[in-house]
Design a protein around this motif. Structure first.
Motif, PDB file in Angstrom:
ATOM      1  N   THR A 198      39.286  13.616  -5.398  1.00 49.89           N
ATOM      2  CA  THR A 198      38.372  14.564  -4.772  1.00 49.89           C
ATOM      3  C   THR A 198      38.825  16.009  -4.987  1.00 49.89           C
ATOM      4  O   THR A 198      39.983  16.280  -5.285  1.00 49.89           O
ATOM      5  CB  THR A 198      38.288  14.296  -3.267  1.00 49.89           C
ATOM      6  OG1 THR A 198      39.610  14.373  -2.703  1.00 49.89           O
ATOM      7  CG2 THR A 198      37.709  12.917  -2.989  1.00 49.89           C
ATOM      8  N   ASN A 221      32.557  13.267  -2.537  1.00 54.78           N
ATOM      9  CA  ASN A 221      31.697  14.342  -2.044  1.00 54.78           C
ATOM     10  C   ASN A 221      32.310  15.710  -2.324  1.00 54.78           C
ATOM     11  O   ASN A 221      33.533  15.867  -2.321  1.00 54.78           O
ATOM     12  CB  ASN A 221      31.480  14.202  -0.536  1.00 54.78           C
ATOM     13  CG  ASN A 221      30.663  12.970  -0.202  1.00 54.78           C
ATOM     14  OD1 ASN A 221      30.029  12.382  -1.066  1.00 54.78           O
ATOM     15  ND2 ASN A 221      30.681  12.567   1.049  1.00 54.78           N
ATOM     16  N   GLY A 244      27.011  11.837  -3.387  1.00 55.67           N
ATOM     17  CA  GLY A 244      26.585  12.223  -2.047  1.00 55.67           C
ATOM     18  C   GLY A 244      25.631  13.397  -2.050  1.00 55.67           C
ATOM     19  O   GLY A 244      25.049  13.764  -3.078  1.00 55.67           O
ATOM     20  N   PHE A 266      25.371  13.358  -8.022  1.00 54.31           N
ATOM     21  CA  PHE A 266      24.893  13.631  -6.663  1.00 54.31           C
ATOM     22  C   PHE A 266      23.681  12.749  -6.381  1.00 54.31           C
ATOM     23  O   PHE A 266      22.678  12.798  -7.104  1.00 54.31           O
ATOM     24  CB  PHE A 266      24.508  15.108  -6.511  1.00 54.31           C
ATOM     25  CG  PHE A 266      25.678  16.046  -6.466  1.00 54.31           C
ATOM     26  CD1 PHE A 266      26.596  15.989  -5.424  1.00 54.31           C
ATOM     27  CD2 PHE A 266      25.863  16.991  -7.464  1.00 54.31           C
ATOM     28  CE1 PHE A 266      27.684  16.852  -5.386  1.00 54.31           C
ATOM     29  CE2 PHE A 266      26.944  17.867  -7.425  1.00 54.31           C
ATOM     30  CZ  PHE A 266      27.856  17.788  -6.382  1.00 54.31           C
TER      31      PHE A 266
END
Length: 404
Positions: A198, A221, A244, A266
């Motif tokens: 991430t 995310n 996300g 996304f």
């Protein structure tokens, strides 16, 4: 006369201090009566252990700086060890030293790393450890250290990650931007193709520069801090691993050209803040899996060319009440949009193929009285639209095949 003598003595003292000397296998230059900088070696291989001290005229001096010295280390092949006590690493200190290998440890005593300090050091194959007291990293400091590996930990205290600082590096895992950082420069992490975790942006980041994370391979995310004001051109373009929703904070004012182009991962909603006044061309082009309602902020008066091209996951579109123009290809092939499209009364122009291929739009398309120009293919391919109604007796200028 006294001032002139004092000035001459000062110049003489500075010349006297800046003496060049060799101790063992290293070249030094004095920078004070007790300190010196190192700028080269006669060694050609093995382990480059930069000494913590050097002896000049029988006096031991502390090595506090690795000087600006492009090409002074290029003949060395092997690992490098920087001692505690070094405070700064100068501009281009090891630039182009592609034969330096292994891991690189910047000790805790270092506070600044200069521009292009390790640029092009593609031979580093281990990890990079940046000392906890580094507060300044120069432009392109680790530019194209492409074989370096492991997780990158940026120390708290750095306020800016400048242009090209970690361009095309081989870091793996996640990346956390510390809370001290307020700006991330152009190409700061571009082509980070081995990131696998991430990306966490610090709570105080205000600016994300052009192509800052272009073509990086983060996953999970992407969460923006409340401090964020602007996102530069192609800042996250081709970062297809993010998933996300894409939720922007209140206070954000601009999203530049192609900022999220081809971010195909996304798969949630897109939430734009009321403060957003500028969305650049193709900003969300080919973000094909974003879903739900697309509501544009009320302060938007112009929709740029191709800004939502190919965003076929949106189901509902709400245009801002003060909108004046819709650019070319703005919603081209947004085939998931459904229902009747409501155009605002303030609208003046609709660009080429602006809604071409929006096959889910249905019912009667009402053209507001203020519209002066509808360009080629603006609604071509909107096969669900059954009728077009003009509210003004004076029809706008029409391009070729503007309607289905």
């Amino acid at each position: 006369m006294f001032r002139l003598i004092s000035l001459l003595l000062l110049i003489y003292a500075q010349i006297a201090v800046a003496a060049h000397f060799t101790d063992g296998n290293f070249h030094f230059r004095t920078i004070s009566p007790t300190e010196c900088e190192v700028y080269g070696t006669t060694l050609s291989g093995g382990v480059l252990k930069i000494p913590a001290t050097a002896t000049f005229k029988g006096k031991k001096l502390s090595v506090v700086k690795i000087a600006q010295s492009r090409d002074r280390w290029n003949d060395f092949h092997g690992k490098i060890e920087i001692p505690e006590g070094v405070v700064s690493i100068g501009d281009s200190a090891f630039a182009g030293c592609s034969s330096l290998t292994g891991s690189l440890v910047i000790p805790n005593s270092v506070t600044s790393i200069g521009t292009a300090a390790f640029m092009g050091c593609g031979g580093f194959s281990g990890s990079l450890t940046i000392g906890k007291n580094v507060s300044s990293i120069g432009q392109s400091a680790f530019y194209r250290c492409s074989s370096i590996s492991g997780q990158l930990v940026i120390p708290e205290g750095i306020t800016e990650i400048p242009e090209g600082a970690f361009y095309h590096c081989g870091f793996t895992g996640s990346l956390t931007i510390p809370e001290s950082v307020v700006a991330i420069g152009k190409d700061a992490f571009s082509y980070g193709k081995r990131f696998a975790g991430t990306l966490t942006l610090g709570a105080n980041v205000r600016e994300i520069g052009k192509e800052a994370f272009f073509n990086c391979t983060f996953s999970g995310n992407l969460i923006f801090p409340p401090s964020l004001v602007s996102i530069g051109e192609s800042a996250f373009a081709r970062c297809s691993g993010f998933t996300g929703s894409l939720i922007f904070p209140e206070g954000l004012t601009s999203i530049a050209y192609r900022a999220f182009d081809s971010c195909t991962g996304f798969d949630g909603e897109l939430s734009l803040p009321s403060t957003l006044s500028d969305i650049g061309m193709e900003a969300f082009c080919s973000c094909s899996r974003l879903t739900g309602t697309l509501t544009l902020p009320e302060c938007i008066t112009a929709i740029s060319n191709g800004v939502f091209y190919g965003c076929r996951g949106f189901t509902t579109l709400t245009l801002p009440p003060a909108l004046k123009s819709i650019g070319n290809y703005a919603f081209n092939f947004c085939s998931g949009l459904t229902g009747t499209l409501k155009l605002p009364e303030t609208l003046i122009s609709i660009g080429t193929e602006a809604f071409n291929g929006c096959t889910g739009l249905t019912g009667t398309l009402v053209i507001p009285a203020g519209v002066k120009d509808i360009r080629h293919g603006a609604f071509f391919g909107c096969t669900g639209i059954t009728a077009v109604e003009f509210t003004s007796p004076t029809r706008p200028a029409l391009g070729i095949n503007p309607f289905p």
